[in-house]
Design a protein around this motif. Structure first.
Motif, mmCIF file in Angstrom:
data_model
loop_
_atom_site.group_PDB
_atom_site.id
_atom_site.type_symbol
_atom_site.label_atom_id
_atom_site.label_comp_id
_atom_site.label_asym_id
_atom_site.label_seq_id
_atom_site.Cartn_x
_atom_site.Cartn_y
_atom_site.Cartn_z
ATOM 1 N N GLN B 108 -6.377 63.180 42.851
ATOM 2 C CA GLN B 108 -6.361 64.246 43.845
ATOM 3 C C GLN B 108 -4.938 64.411 44.408
ATOM 4 O OE1 GLN B 108 -8.742 63.153 47.137
ATOM 5 N NE2 GLN B 108 -9.439 65.230 47.525
ATOM 6 N N ARG B 109 -4.283 63.281 44.652
ATOM 7 C CA ARG B 109 -2.920 63.315 45.172
ATOM 8 C C ARG B 109 -1.974 63.905 44.119
ATOM 9 N NH1 ARG B 109 0.315 58.088 46.401
ATOM 10 N NH2 ARG B 109 -1.732 57.096 46.273
ATOM 11 N N ARG B 110 -2.184 63.530 42.841
ATOM 12 C CA ARG B 110 -1.354 64.112 41.783
ATOM 13 C C ARG B 110 -1.563 65.617 41.706
ATOM 14 N NH1 ARG B 110 -1.417 59.912 36.847
ATOM 15 N NH2 ARG B 110 -0.128 58.386 37.916
ATOM 16 N N ALA B 111 -2.843 66.026 41.821
ATOM 17 C CA ALA B 111 -3.155 67.462 41.752
ATOM 18 C C ALA B 111 -2.477 68.201 42.900
ATOM 19 C CB ALA B 111 -4.664 67.674 41.801
ATOM 20 N N TYR B 112 -2.450 67.555 44.086
ATOM 21 C CA TYR B 112 -1.860 68.181 45.274
ATOM 22 C C TYR B 112 -0.386 68.528 45.052
ATOM 23 C CZ TYR B 112 -0.727 68.853 50.231
ATOM 24 O OH TYR B 112 -0.312 69.372 51.419
ATOM 25 N N HIS B 113 0.332 67.642 44.349
ATOM 26 C CA HIS B 113 1.770 67.836 44.151
ATOM 27 C C HIS B 113 2.112 68.435 42.793
ATOM 28 C CE1 HIS B 113 2.986 65.869 47.868
ATOM 29 N NE2 HIS B 113 2.142 64.892 47.608
ATOM 30 N N ALA B 114 1.088 68.775 41.984
ATOM 31 C CA ALA B 114 1.352 69.282 40.628
ATOM 32 C C ALA B 114 2.029 70.650 40.681
ATOM 33 C CB ALA B 114 0.048 69.378 39.852
ATOM 34 N N ALA B 115 2.660 71.014 39.574
ATOM 35 C CA ALA B 115 3.353 72.303 39.500
ATOM 36 C C ALA B 115 2.377 73.456 39.689
ATOM 37 C CB ALA B 115 4.054 72.418 38.162
ATOM 38 N N ASP B 116 2.868 74.552 40.249
ATOM 39 C CA ASP B 116 2.057 75.761 40.408
ATOM 40 C C ASP B 116 1.923 76.444 39.049
ATOM 41 O OD1 ASP B 116 2.122 75.273 43.162
ATOM 42 O OD2 ASP B 116 4.013 76.343 43.362
ATOM 43 N N ALA B 117 0.834 77.188 38.855
ATOM 44 C CA ALA B 117 0.641 77.883 37.581
ATOM 45 C C ALA B 117 -0.252 79.102 37.796
ATOM 46 C CB ALA B 117 0.003 76.940 36.568
ATOM 47 N N GLN B 118 -0.129 80.103 36.928
ATOM 48 C CA GLN B 118 -0.870 81.355 37.057
ATOM 49 C C GLN B 118 -2.208 81.241 36.312
ATOM 50 O OE1 GLN B 118 0.576 83.717 38.950
ATOM 51 N NE2 GLN B 118 -1.373 84.811 38.833
ATOM 52 N N GLN B 168 -21.752 59.990 37.027
ATOM 53 C CA GLN B 168 -21.029 61.264 37.085
ATOM 54 C C GLN B 168 -19.591 61.043 36.622
ATOM 55 O OE1 GLN B 168 -21.595 61.847 41.328
ATOM 56 N NE2 GLN B 168 -22.794 63.701 40.960
ATOM 57 N N ASN B 169 -19.031 62.096 36.036
ATOM 58 C CA ASN B 169 -17.594 62.118 35.780
ATOM 59 C C ASN B 169 -17.008 63.136 36.746
ATOM 60 O OD1 ASN B 169 -17.639 60.460 33.268
ATOM 61 N ND2 ASN B 169 -18.972 62.144 32.641
ATOM 62 N N ALA B 170 -15.722 62.994 37.040
ATOM 63 C CA ALA B 170 -15.113 63.896 38.020
ATOM 64 C C ALA B 170 -14.037 64.756 37.372
ATOM 65 C CB ALA B 170 -14.510 63.084 39.159
ATOM 66 N N LEU B 171 -14.071 66.031 37.711
ATOM 67 C CA LEU B 171 -12.990 66.939 37.335
ATOM 68 C C LEU B 171 -12.198 67.231 38.608
ATOM 69 C CD1 LEU B 171 -11.751 69.067 35.211
ATOM 70 C CD2 LEU B 171 -13.123 70.725 36.481
ATOM 71 N N ILE B 172 -10.899 66.960 38.573
ATOM 72 C CA ILE B 172 -10.049 67.257 39.726
ATOM 73 C C ILE B 172 -9.201 68.475 39.379
ATOM 74 C CG2 ILE B 172 -8.155 66.437 41.197
ATOM 75 C CD1 ILE B 172 -10.328 63.856 39.663
ATOM 76 N N SER B 173 -9.188 69.448 40.276
ATOM 77 C CA SER B 173 -8.421 70.677 40.033
ATOM 78 C C SER B 173 -7.849 71.149 41.357
ATOM 79 C CB SER B 173 -9.325 71.745 39.426
ATOM 80 O OG SER B 173 -10.383 72.017 40.333
ATOM 81 N N ARG B 174 -7.027 72.205 41.324
ATOM 82 C CA ARG B 174 -6.429 72.706 42.575
ATOM 83 C C ARG B 174 -6.375 74.224 42.529
ATOM 84 N NH1 ARG B 174 -0.443 71.575 43.253
ATOM 85 N NH2 ARG B 174 -0.239 73.820 43.050
ATOM 86 N N PRO B 175 -7.449 74.889 43.051
ATOM 87 C CA PRO B 175 -7.484 76.363 42.994
ATOM 88 C C PRO B 175 -6.253 77.000 43.637
ATOM 89 C CG PRO B 175 -9.604 75.488 43.649
ATOM 90 C CD PRO B 175 -8.664 74.324 43.637
ATOM 91 N N GLN B 176 -5.862 76.518 44.846
ATOM 92 C CA GLN B 176 -4.617 77.010 45.427
ATOM 93 C C GLN B 176 -3.800 75.808 45.901
ATOM 94 O OE1 GLN B 176 -4.551 79.285 49.019
ATOM 95 N NE2 GLN B 176 -2.574 80.214 48.559
ATOM 96 N N PHE B 177 -4.075 75.312 47.106
ATOM 97 C CA PHE B 177 -3.307 74.184 47.622
ATOM 98 C C PHE B 177 -4.138 72.912 47.796
ATOM 99 C CE2 PHE B 177 -0.650 77.658 49.735
ATOM 100 C CZ PHE B 177 0.303 77.615 48.740
ATOM 101 N N ASP B 178 -5.480 73.090 47.940
ATOM 102 C CA ASP B 178 -6.321 71.929 48.218
ATOM 103 C C ASP B 178 -7.051 71.457 46.970
ATOM 104 O OD1 ASP B 178 -5.850 71.677 51.061
ATOM 105 O OD2 ASP B 178 -6.848 73.622 51.219
ATOM 106 N N PRO B 179 -6.834 70.221 46.535
ATOM 107 C CA PRO B 179 -7.534 69.708 45.356
ATOM 108 C C PRO B 179 -9.052 69.731 45.540
ATOM 109 C CG PRO B 179 -5.680 68.295 45.901
ATOM 110 C CD PRO B 179 -5.836 69.258 47.044
ATOM 111 N N MET B 180 -9.784 70.030 44.445
ATOM 112 C CA MET B 180 -11.247 70.043 44.446
ATOM 113 C C MET B 180 -11.723 68.956 43.494
ATOM 114 S SD MET B 180 -12.144 72.763 46.274
ATOM 115 C CE MET B 180 -13.838 72.991 45.761
ATOM 116 N N VAL B 181 -12.890 68.373 43.823
ATOM 117 C CA VAL B 181 -13.476 67.363 42.944
ATOM 118 C C VAL B 181 -14.873 67.837 42.577
ATOM 119 C CG1 VAL B 181 -14.204 64.965 42.754
ATOM 120 C CG2 VAL B 181 -12.142 65.526 44.057
ATOM 121 N N ASP B 182 -15.149 68.056 41.275
ATOM 122 C CA ASP B 182 -16.457 68.521 40.809
ATOM 123 C C ASP B 182 -17.019 67.535 39.796
ATOM 124 O OD1 ASP B 182 -16.658 71.315 41.972
ATOM 125 O OD2 ASP B 182 -14.724 71.447 40.950
#
Lengths: 276, 233
Positions: B108-118, B168-182
């Protein structure tokens, strides 16, 4: 864009909306360089928005100018990348060390003041200014102990550094007050001896009260409280010698709400109106 | 001077040699170093701290700090070895899911600081068989044998979360600025690696691919797909 001789605050993300909507009397901000070395996301997006509105001072905490080993080239490169992108008003670092061998100790550690350490720090500042393509400001430390080996006073040591490297100085008056209390010297004498003509920025901050094992009062540079009254008085005394300066309110722990931080900035603004 | 200082700073039982220890004042530095790093771990792993409680967490983090001092001055990267450390730390052996919770927090922390993308949209997804998908830099997965997403949620602001009985397995993503865990299925998590490696969806659809459409919908809703291309072989 240079820093105005006005109050600034150490930027914390929880104050983003307040700063963007009603910042007065805050007219500039300072960020810790190492918190903005990620690849993207909110930190850099907020910084981009803030940079359009405020002059920014970048404050490094990890360059380790006082380390025994050569400066970390990777870290210099990361700093250069951030500074080239952001184009801040200025960049500052500390008279301290925080790395040893391949370890990062996450604290600003003290140096004895000798001819040997002086040459060492001067070499590192020359190297940093060259690698970063700009002059830096160097900040005086807060001290809890003194080294028997020291044969120069801290202001004398700092004067030599400023004279021989051409760097500017960031004068932290809370650090002066904390060190003066802990090591038993007069903070005003320190300011009198300090090369105030090189000062380009001033820090104020809160400290905590503790005791050493012998029961003597020990002040800790905690950045977690309002600036104390004697530090505001020392600021007044300092400003009479430096003239008006950018004054930063540093508050890094137990971060207060905007109204409380703003009140500190108002107090700094009053000091500038009275003294400068 | 530096070596002696560091040795004494990291070993409370060892008096500083050649460094004045004026009435225990050297302890200020010992304390600053260790407490600062424990605080950094507490900030980075709030769900782990909630599960074990603050006093236990701080003692455990102190043990970690003594073995794993930071090698980088970038504190946002500190604690990478913490999940692995928890796997071997005997006092938490009765909480076998704890390392997976730590891994979610790290990703989640890595996702928070990851590069922006379109991101791309659903209507750009055509010709599934030859389609190659580019995932956003923020996308990470954590495999687990425990209901790890439920456990993580319950300990990060959703105390009413019911913890299910299935893994469960977790998918971590970042729609805009806040990481999500699904949560994602084991079939879905097996698709993420080949996707990231640039395999066309046809390869993924060779086996049972019933969960693929839902995975694509989830990834798109999380702005987790940032490029589409076609394999023309």
């Amino acid at each position: 864009m240079s820093l105005p001789a006005a109050p600034g605050v150490g930027y914390k993300p929880q104050h983003f909306t307040d700063l963007m909507s009603h910042p007065s009397p805050v007219r500039w901000i300072e960020i810790h360089a190492e918190n903005y070395m990620g690849d993207g996301g909110r930190p850099l997006a907020q910084l981009r928005a803030l940079a359009e509105r405020f002059p920014i001072s970048v404050h490094g905490v990890a360059l380790s100018l006082g380390a025994a080993a050569p400066l970390d080239k990777d870290h210099l490169q990361r700093l250069r990348k951030l500074l080239d992108w952001l184009q801040p008003a200025q960049f500052s670092e500390h008279l301290a060390w925080s790395t040893h061998d391949d370890l990062f100790l996450n604290d600003l550690l003290p140096l004895p003041y000798t001819a040997q350490t002086l040459n060492h720090v001067i070499d590192h500042i020359d190297q940093a200014q060259e690698a970063l393509g700009r002059p830096l400001l160097m900040e005086n430390p807060s001290s809890y102990l003194s080294f028997d080996a020291s044969d120069m006073s801290e202001p004398e040591f700092i004067s030599e550094i400023a004279r021989r490297t051409g760097c500017g100085l960031l004068l932290d008056v809370n650090n002066v007050f904390v060190s003066a209390n802990n090591l038993g010297f007069s903070p005003r004498d320190y300011i009198d001896e300090y090369p105030t003509e090189h000062v380009r920025e001033i820090h104020v901050a809160g400290h905590a009260h503790d005791h050493d094992d012998a029961g003597n009062p020990l002040l800790i540079d905690s950045h977690g409280a309002p600036t104390s009254e004697p530090v505001w008085e020392l600021l007044d005394y300092t400003l009479r010698q430096t003239g008006a300066q950018p004054i930063l309110v540093e508050w890094d722990n137990e971060i207060p709400d905007w109204a409380t931080l703003r009140a500190e900035a108002v107090r700094a603004e009053q000091a500038l109106m009275i003294d400068a | 001077m530096h070596s002696e200082f560091v040795t004494a700073a990291l070993n409370p039982d060892q008096p500083p040699v050649g460094i004045p220890d004026q009435s225990g004042r050297f302890n200020v530095y010992r304390n600053n170093i260790v407490v600062g790093l424990i605080d950094a771990l507490a900030t980075g792993f709030p769900a782990v701290q909630r599960i074990v409680g603050i006093p236990f967490f701080r003692a455990m983090a102190g043990a970690f700090v003594r073995i794993h001092l930071p090698k980088s001055p970038i504190m946002m990267e500190y604690g990478v070895e913490f999940p692995q450390f928890l796997r071997r730390f005997q006092p938490v052996a009765h909480l076998p899911y704890l390392p997976d919770v730590a891994l979610i927090e790290l990703m989640q922390r890595r996702a928070y600081h990851a590069a922006d993308a379109q991101p791309v949209t659903m209507d750009q997804v055509i010709n599934l068989h030859s389609l190659k998908i580019q995932l956003a830099p923020a996308v990470h997965v954590v495999r687990s044998e425990y209901p790890i997403v439920d456990i993580w949620r319950k300990n990060t602001g959703a105390p009413d979360q019911v913890i299910g009985r299935t893994a469960q397995n977790a998918l971590i993503s970042r729609p805009q600025f806040d990481p999500m865990v699904d949560p994602i299925s084991s079939q879905q998590i097996d698709m993420i690696d080949p996707m990231a490696a640039g395999k066309p969806l046809g390869v993924l659809m060779a086996g049972d691919a019933t969960d693929l459409p839902d995975l694509l919908r989830l990834l798109i809703s999380r702005n987790a797909i940032t490029g589409l291309s076609h394999d023309h072989i």
